[in-house]
Design a protein around this motif. Structure first.
Motif, PDB file in Angstrom:
ATOM      1  N   GLY A 162     -44.957  29.366  62.409  1.00 33.04           N
ATOM      2  CA  GLY A 162     -44.438  28.736  61.969  1.00 33.04           C
ATOM      3  C   GLY A 162     -44.360  27.303  62.134  1.00 33.04           C
ATOM      4  O   GLY A 162     -44.591  26.448  61.602  1.00 33.04           O
ATOM      5  N   LEU A 163     -44.675  26.807  63.236  1.00 28.92           N
ATOM      6  CA  LEU A 163     -43.937  25.751  63.895  1.00 28.92           C
ATOM      7  C   LEU A 163     -45.061  25.275  63.975  1.00 28.92           C
ATOM      8  O   LEU A 163     -45.658  23.769  64.361  1.00 28.92           O
ATOM      9  N   MET A 164     -46.016  26.413  64.217  1.00 30.67           N
ATOM     10  CA  MET A 164     -47.648  25.592  64.481  1.00 30.67           C
ATOM     11  C   MET A 164     -48.274  24.725  62.667  1.00 30.67           C
ATOM     12  O   MET A 164     -49.129  23.770  62.481  1.00 30.67           O
ATOM     13  N   GLY A 165     -47.906  25.257  61.905  1.00 33.77           N
ATOM     14  CA  GLY A 165     -47.633  25.539  60.648  1.00 33.77           C
ATOM     15  C   GLY A 165     -47.565  23.870  60.227  1.00 33.77           C
ATOM     16  O   GLY A 165     -48.006  22.819  59.189  1.00 33.77           O
ATOM     17  N   LEU A 166     -45.934  23.776  60.247  1.00 31.59           N
ATOM     18  CA  LEU A 166     -45.249  23.017  60.290  1.00 31.59           C
ATOM     19  C   LEU A 166     -45.716  21.512  60.497  1.00 31.59           C
ATOM     20  O   LEU A 166     -45.311  20.421  60.031  1.00 31.59           O
ATOM     21  N   THR A 167     -46.088  21.705  61.749  1.00 38.07           N
ATOM     22  CA  THR A 167     -46.771  20.302  62.537  1.00 38.07           C
ATOM     23  C   THR A 167     -47.610  19.903  61.732  1.00 38.07           C
ATOM     24  O   THR A 167     -47.610  18.734  61.772  1.00 38.07           O
ATOM     25  N   ARG A 168     -48.871  20.423  61.146  1.00 43.26           N
ATOM     26  CA  ARG A 168     -49.333  20.528  60.529  1.00 43.26           C
ATOM     27  C   ARG A 168     -49.387  19.955  58.938  1.00 43.26           C
ATOM     28  O   ARG A 168     -49.627  18.325  58.327  1.00 43.26           O
ATOM     29  N   ASN A 169     -47.968  20.150  58.550  1.00 44.39           N
ATOM     30  CA  ASN A 169     -47.910  19.783  57.135  1.00 44.39           C
ATOM     31  C   ASN A 169     -46.898  18.958  57.028  1.00 44.39           C
ATOM     32  O   ASN A 169     -47.257  18.033  56.451  1.00 44.39           O
ATOM     33  N   ALA A 170     -46.358  18.212  58.191  1.00 40.68           N
ATOM     34  CA  ALA A 170     -45.410  17.363  58.418  1.00 40.68           C
ATOM     35  C   ALA A 170     -46.474  16.089  58.885  1.00 40.68           C
ATOM     36  O   ALA A 170     -45.603  14.828  58.525  1.00 40.68           O
ATOM     37  N   ALA A 171     -47.021  15.656  59.305  1.00 45.42           N
ATOM     38  CA  ALA A 171     -47.464  15.591  59.768  1.00 45.42           C
ATOM     39  C   ALA A 171     -49.101  14.522  58.967  1.00 45.42           C
ATOM     40  O   ALA A 171     -48.783  13.541  58.383  1.00 45.42           O
ATOM     41  N   GLY A 183     -48.769  19.012  67.856  1.00 45.24           N
ATOM     42  CA  GLY A 183     -48.317  19.602  68.514  1.00 45.24           C
ATOM     43  C   GLY A 183     -49.069  20.945  69.959  1.00 45.24           C
ATOM     44  O   GLY A 183     -50.195  19.923  69.774  1.00 45.24           O
ATOM     45  N   LEU A 184     -48.575  21.513  71.088  1.00 46.06           N
ATOM     46  CA  LEU A 184     -49.291  22.635  72.068  1.00 46.06           C
ATOM     47  C   LEU A 184     -49.231  23.415  72.093  1.00 46.06           C
ATOM     48  O   LEU A 184     -47.527  23.850  72.257  1.00 46.06           O
ATOM     49  N   ASN A 185     -49.878  23.936  72.056  1.00 45.18           N
ATOM     50  CA  ASN A 185     -50.013  25.277  71.892  1.00 45.18           C
ATOM     51  C   ASN A 185     -49.889  26.164  73.799  1.00 45.18           C
ATOM     52  O   ASN A 185     -50.847  25.890  74.021  1.00 45.18           O
ATOM     53  N   THR A 243     -53.414  13.041  64.359  1.00 41.72           N
ATOM     54  CA  THR A 243     -51.612  13.152  64.164  1.00 41.72           C
ATOM     55  C   THR A 243     -52.537  14.540  63.612  1.00 41.72           C
ATOM     56  O   THR A 243     -53.363  15.378  63.304  1.00 41.72           O
ATOM     57  N   GLY A 244     -51.413  15.268  63.443  1.00 40.14           N
ATOM     58  CA  GLY A 244     -52.053  16.646  63.146  1.00 40.14           C
ATOM     59  C   GLY A 244     -52.923  17.713  63.628  1.00 40.14           C
ATOM     60  O   GLY A 244     -53.485  18.717  62.905  1.00 40.14           O
ATOM     61  N   SER A 245     -52.909  16.922  65.425  1.00 34.54           N
ATOM     62  CA  SER A 245     -53.239  18.171  65.530  1.00 34.54           C
ATOM     63  C   SER A 245     -52.496  19.474  66.811  1.00 34.54           C
ATOM     64  O   SER A 245     -51.907  17.972  67.359  1.00 34.54           O
ATOM     65  N   VAL A 246     -53.114  20.598  66.857  1.00 40.42           N
ATOM     66  CA  VAL A 246     -51.958  21.445  67.803  1.00 40.42           C
ATOM     67  C   VAL A 246     -53.626  21.281  68.668  1.00 40.42           C
ATOM     68  O   VAL A 246     -54.166  22.232  68.670  1.00 40.42           O
ATOM     69  N   ILE A 247     -52.699  21.713  69.720  1.00 40.26           N
ATOM     70  CA  ILE A 247     -54.121  21.624  71.110  1.00 40.26           C
ATOM     71  C   ILE A 247     -53.879  22.176  71.579  1.00 40.26           C
ATOM     72  O   ILE A 247     -52.570  23.266  72.409  1.00 40.26           O
TER      73      ILE A 247
END
Length: 258
Positions: A162-171, A183-185, A243-247
């Motif tokens: 959910g936090l991964m999706g939120l990161t992209r949504n907010a960005a 975000g960083l995975n 922005t909006g990247s989850v690496i």
């Protein structure tokens, strides 16, 4: 000139582990840093360490499982320094549970710490940034397990995905406000919290880090200071317009098969 000169940085969950490493790296790069945590002693000890090294630091006692405390942590930083420029959400709950044995109480605990807390901390930080019409940066510490994870991490995975999706949504929502959110995975990392988890849930002995590292491609676990350097890069202007990247900060490759 440091990468974060005179930036006001709040690190939620910053009194130990990855969060503490981020706080140290941010101070080294010239930032004013506030750290939150539930336990006063390690939080104040970290602030004393940072201050002794010439940094400017503040401890804010907050339980990120409480949405009001998550918002209040940002408000306290704004009250102290007049603004917030950067937010890092690094607090995390990693207690175990499968799909079949997770109770509603355990599920809610994971959602509270791993998703709801970051949501409302971000809400408060973005509200300050947009009110001032100022740019800002946010980094969420997520987990490589958000892609699926182990069976015994069911509620953790649900919340972190959910936090991964939120990161992209907010960005996406705030890209035109010049607020960059990434975000960083992170993969398996040697932290105090992971040590406690391995001992509590998996019966690990004193040599668990060496045994775990031997099974990994690079022969060792990740280190908090390595993650911290990457977080500072994402917080800084050095990372440009990203922005909006989850690496995926990991040594295993998603989708790679032997």
């Amino acid at each position: 000139m440091g990468l974060l000169d005179d930036k006001v940085v709040l690190v939620n969950g910053g009194s130990q582990g990855v969060g503490a490493a981020v706080a140290r790296a941010a101070v080294r790069e010239g930032a004013v840093v506030a750290v939150t945590g539930r336990r006063t002693e390690p939080g104040e000890a970290l602030v004393a360490e940072l201050s002794a090294a010439g940094g400017r630091a503040l401890y804010v006692r907050a339980d990120l499982a409480d949405a009001e405390q998550a918002k209040a942590s940002v408000a306290e930083v704004v009250d102290a320094y007049g603004r917030i420029d950067c937010l890092v959400n690094s607090a995390g709950l990693t207690s175990r549970g499968t799909l079949l044995d997770t109770t509603p109480e355990l599920f809610d605990a994971h959602i509270a710490v791993n998703l709801r807390g970051p949501f409302f901390a971000m809400q408060a930080a973005v509200a300050d940034m947009t009110a001032r019409e100022a740019p800002g940066t946010i980094v969420n510490i997520i987990t490589s397990s958000a892609h699926g994870g182990q069976p015994f991490l069911a509620p953790y995975v649900a919340a972190k995905a959910g936090l991964m999706g939120l990161t992209r949504n907010a960005a996406h929502a705030h890209r035109r406000d010049r607020i960059r959110i990434n975000g960083l995975n992170i993969g398996w990392t040697a932290t105090e919290g992971e040590d406690a988890t391995q001992r509590a849930f998996h019966g690990a002995g004193d040599d668990w880090r060496e045994r775990a590292g031997a099974r990994l491609p690079m022969g060792r676990l990740g280190r908090p200071d390595e993650i911290a350097d990457f977080v500072v890069f994402l917080l800084s202007e050095r990372s440009g317009v990203v922005t909006g990247s989850v690496i995926d900060w990991d040594q295993n490759v998603l989708g790679g098969l032997d």
